[in-house]
Design an enzyme around this catalytic site. Structure first.
Site, PDB file in Angstrom:
ATOM      1  N   CYS A   5       0.842  -1.200   0.000  1.00 18.99           N
ATOM      2  CA  CYS A   5       0.000   0.000   0.000  1.00 18.99           C
ATOM      3  C   CYS A   5       0.878   1.251   0.000  1.00 18.99           C
ATOM      4  O   CYS A   5       1.623   1.500   0.956  1.00 18.99           O
ATOM      5  CB  CYS A   5      -0.933  -0.002   1.208  1.00 18.99           C
ATOM      6  SG  CYS A   5      -1.858   1.543   1.394  1.00 18.99           S
ATOM      7  N   CYS A   8       0.316   3.521   3.046  1.00 17.23           N
ATOM      8  CA  CYS A   8       0.972   3.001   4.254  1.00 17.23           C
ATOM      9  C   CYS A   8       2.455   3.365   4.234  1.00 17.23           C
ATOM     10  O   CYS A   8       3.027   3.768   5.247  1.00 17.23           O
ATOM     11  CB  CYS A   8       0.816   1.489   4.365  1.00 17.23           C
ATOM     12  SG  CYS A   8      -0.772   0.940   5.031  1.00 17.23           S
ATOM     13  N   HIS A  47      -4.201   1.412   8.314  1.00 18.21           N
ATOM     14  CA  HIS A  47      -4.726   1.052   7.001  1.00 18.21           C
ATOM     15  C   HIS A  47      -6.206   0.684   7.092  1.00 18.21           C
ATOM     16  O   HIS A  47      -6.566  -0.349   7.645  1.00 18.21           O
ATOM     17  CB  HIS A  47      -3.947  -0.118   6.384  1.00 18.21           C
ATOM     18  CG  HIS A  47      -4.430  -0.483   5.017  1.00 18.21           C
ATOM     19  ND1 HIS A  47      -3.918   0.089   3.875  1.00 18.21           N
ATOM     20  CD2 HIS A  47      -5.410  -1.320   4.611  1.00 18.21           C
ATOM     21  CE1 HIS A  47      -4.564  -0.397   2.813  1.00 18.21           C
ATOM     22  NE2 HIS A  47      -5.471  -1.263   3.241  1.00 18.21           N
ATOM     23  N   ASN A  86     -13.427   9.959  -1.952  1.00 21.08           N
ATOM     24  CA  ASN A  86     -13.857   9.085  -3.033  1.00 21.08           C
ATOM     25  C   ASN A  86     -13.993   7.683  -2.443  1.00 21.08           C
ATOM     26  O   ASN A  86     -13.114   7.235  -1.697  1.00 21.08           O
ATOM     27  CB  ASN A  86     -12.834   9.077  -4.173  1.00 21.08           C
ATOM     28  CG  ASN A  86     -12.752  10.423  -4.866  1.00 21.08           C
ATOM     29  OD1 ASN A  86     -13.736  11.139  -4.970  1.00 21.08           O
ATOM     30  ND2 ASN A  86     -11.571  10.783  -5.335  1.00 21.08           N
ATOM     31  N   GLY A  92     -14.546   6.898  -7.886  1.00 20.72           N
ATOM     32  CA  GLY A  92     -13.310   7.564  -8.298  1.00 20.72           C
ATOM     33  C   GLY A  92     -12.103   7.243  -7.433  1.00 20.72           C
ATOM     34  O   GLY A  92     -11.045   7.849  -7.593  1.00 20.72           O
ATOM     35  N   HIS A  97      -6.507   3.133   0.401  1.00 23.01           N
ATOM     36  CA  HIS A  97      -6.169   3.502   1.783  1.00 23.01           C
ATOM     37  C   HIS A  97      -6.903   4.815   2.005  1.00 23.01           C
ATOM     38  O   HIS A  97      -6.691   5.790   1.265  1.00 23.01           O
ATOM     39  CB  HIS A  97      -4.647   3.654   1.933  1.00 23.01           C
ATOM     40  CG  HIS A  97      -4.181   4.053   3.308  1.00 23.01           C
ATOM     41  ND1 HIS A  97      -3.233   3.324   4.000  1.00 23.01           N
ATOM     42  CD2 HIS A  97      -4.503   5.103   4.100  1.00 23.01           C
ATOM     43  CE1 HIS A  97      -3.007   3.911   5.179  1.00 23.01           C
ATOM     44  NE2 HIS A  97      -3.759   5.007   5.254  1.00 23.01           N
ATOM     45  N   HIS A  99      -8.443   8.238   2.447  1.00 20.48           N
ATOM     46  CA  HIS A  99      -7.830   9.570   2.375  1.00 20.48           C
ATOM     47  C   HIS A  99      -8.895  10.622   2.135  1.00 20.48           C
ATOM     48  O   HIS A  99      -9.841  10.404   1.387  1.00 20.48           O
ATOM     49  CB  HIS A  99      -6.751   9.630   1.293  1.00 20.48           C
ATOM     50  CG  HIS A  99      -7.176   9.106  -0.044  1.00 20.48           C
ATOM     51  ND1 HIS A  99      -7.225   7.762  -0.333  1.00 20.48           N
ATOM     52  CD2 HIS A  99      -7.587   9.745  -1.154  1.00 20.48           C
ATOM     53  CE1 HIS A  99      -7.643   7.600  -1.578  1.00 20.48           C
ATOM     54  NE2 HIS A  99      -7.881   8.800  -2.100  1.00 20.48           N
ATOM     55  N   HIS A 101      -9.533  14.288   0.647  1.00 20.22           N
ATOM     56  CA  HIS A 101      -8.982  15.330  -0.222  1.00 20.22           C
ATOM     57  C   HIS A 101      -9.388  16.708   0.309  1.00 20.22           C
ATOM     58  O   HIS A 101     -10.587  16.969   0.504  1.00 20.22           O
ATOM     59  CB  HIS A 101      -9.556  15.205  -1.650  1.00 20.22           C
ATOM     60  CG  HIS A 101      -9.163  13.977  -2.403  1.00 20.22           C
ATOM     61  ND1 HIS A 101      -8.152  13.959  -3.347  1.00 20.22           N
ATOM     62  CD2 HIS A 101      -9.663  12.713  -2.376  1.00 20.22           C
ATOM     63  CE1 HIS A 101      -8.056  12.749  -3.879  1.00 20.22           C
ATOM     64  NE2 HIS A 101      -8.958  11.964  -3.308  1.00 20.22           N
TER      65      HIS A 101
HETATM   66  P1  AMP Z   1      -8.347   8.748  -5.126  1.00 22.55           P
HETATM   67  O1  AMP Z   1      -8.719   8.847  -6.571  1.00 22.55           O
HETATM   68  O2  AMP Z   1      -9.387   9.339  -4.203  1.00 22.55           O
HETATM   69  O3  AMP Z   1      -7.951   7.339  -4.728  1.00 22.55           O
HETATM   70  O4  AMP Z   1      -7.101   9.694  -4.942  1.00 22.55           O
HETATM   71  C1  AMP Z   1      -5.792   9.248  -4.910  1.00 22.55           C
HETATM   72  C2  AMP Z   1      -4.923  10.486  -5.007  1.00 22.55           C
HETATM   73  O5  AMP Z   1      -3.617  10.146  -4.621  1.00 22.55           O
HETATM   74  C3  AMP Z   1      -4.820  11.069  -6.421  1.00 22.55           C
HETATM   75  O6  AMP Z   1      -5.275  12.415  -6.411  1.00 22.55           O
HETATM   76  C4  AMP Z   1      -3.323  10.967  -6.741  1.00 22.55           C
HETATM   77  O7  AMP Z   1      -2.862  12.074  -7.473  1.00 22.55           O
HETATM   78  C5  AMP Z   1      -2.714  10.891  -5.370  1.00 22.55           C
HETATM   79  N1  AMP Z   1      -1.433  10.212  -5.287  1.00 22.55           N
HETATM   80  C6  AMP Z   1      -1.090   9.017  -5.827  1.00 22.55           C
HETATM   81  N2  AMP Z   1       0.175   8.684  -5.503  1.00 22.55           N
HETATM   82  C7  AMP Z   1       0.638   9.698  -4.717  1.00 22.55           C
HETATM   83  C8  AMP Z   1       1.879   9.953  -4.054  1.00 22.55           C
HETATM   84  N3  AMP Z   1       2.901   9.090  -4.129  1.00 22.55           N
HETATM   85  N4  AMP Z   1       2.012  11.101  -3.365  1.00 22.55           N
HETATM   86  C9  AMP Z   1       0.990  11.986  -3.293  1.00 22.55           C
HETATM   87  N5  AMP Z   1      -0.209  11.793  -3.871  1.00 22.55           N
HETATM   88  C10 AMP Z   1      -0.380  10.677  -4.581  1.00 22.55           C
HETATM   89 ZN    ZN Z   2      -2.475   1.444   3.556  1.00 24.59          ZN
END
Ligand code: AMP
Ligand code: ZN
Length: 117
Positions: A5, A8, A47, A86, A92, A97, A99, A101
Site C-alpha cells: 500500500c 501506508c 490502514h 472518493n 473515483g 487507503h 484519504h 482530499h
Molecule cells: P483517489 O482517486 O481518491 O484514490 O485519490 C488518490 C490520489 O492520490 C490522487 O489524487 C493521486 O494524485 C494521489 N497520489 C497518488 N500517488 C501519490 C503519491 N505518491 N504522493 C501523493 N499523492 C499521490
Molecule cells: Zn495502507
C-alpha cells in the site's frame, strides 16, 4: 501496515511526500497530481481501505481527519474549500487507503459554478 500500500508507505516515511502535518495517528501531504491550486491528502496511519470499510470505533479517527483538514485550510488562509472522500472505483477511488482530499485555493468567489461538484 500493508506492504503493497503506497499510502501506508507514505505514512511510515518509506515513500517520500511533501508533508503538511504529522502526528501519531495522521499524516497530511500534497497530492502529487493536484486537481486544485491547493490539493492536500489527509490520511490515517492505520490502514483502512475506504469509508465503505469503516467500523464504529473509527469515528474518532474520522473526526480527526476532518478537524485536521479544516486546520490546514485555516493555516493556508483558504476562504472556501472542498473536503472529498472518493469511495470505491465507481466513486473515483484508485488508492485503497482511506484519504480525505482537501481542495481549494481557487481564490475567487465570483463564479462558484465553475468548480462546484
Ligand atoms: P483517489 O482517486 O481518491 O484514490 O485519490 C488518490 C490520489 O492520490 C490522487 O489524487 C493521486 O494524485 C494521489 N497520489 C497518488 N500517488 C501519490 C503519491 N505518491 N504522493 C501523493 N499523492 C499521490
Ligand atoms: Zn495502507
Amino acid at each position: 501496515m500493508y506492504s503493497d500500500c503506497i499510502f501506508c508507505k507514505i505514512a511510515q516515511g518509506e515513500v517520500s511526500s511533501e508533508i503538511e502535518y504529522e502526528d501519531g495517528e495522521i499524516k497530511a501531504f500534497k497530492d502529487i497530481r493536484p486537481s486544485a491550486p491547493v490539493h492536500i491528502l489527509v490520511i490515517p496511519k492505520e490502514h483502512v481501505e475506504s469509508i465503505a470499510y469503516l467500523q464504529e470505533n473509527h469515528s474518532d479517527m474520522i473526526a480527526k481527519l476532518i478537524y485536521r483538514a479544516k486546520q490546514i485550510a485555516a493555516e493556508k488562509g483558504l476562504k472556501g474549500y472542498k473536503l472529498v472522500f472518493n469511495v470505491g472505483r465507481e466513486g473515483g477511488q484508485v488508492i485503497d487507503h482511506l484519504h480525505l482530499h482537501l481542495l481549494g485555493g481557487w481564490g475567487r468567489e465570483d463564479n462558484p459554478d465553475e468548480y462546484r461538484v
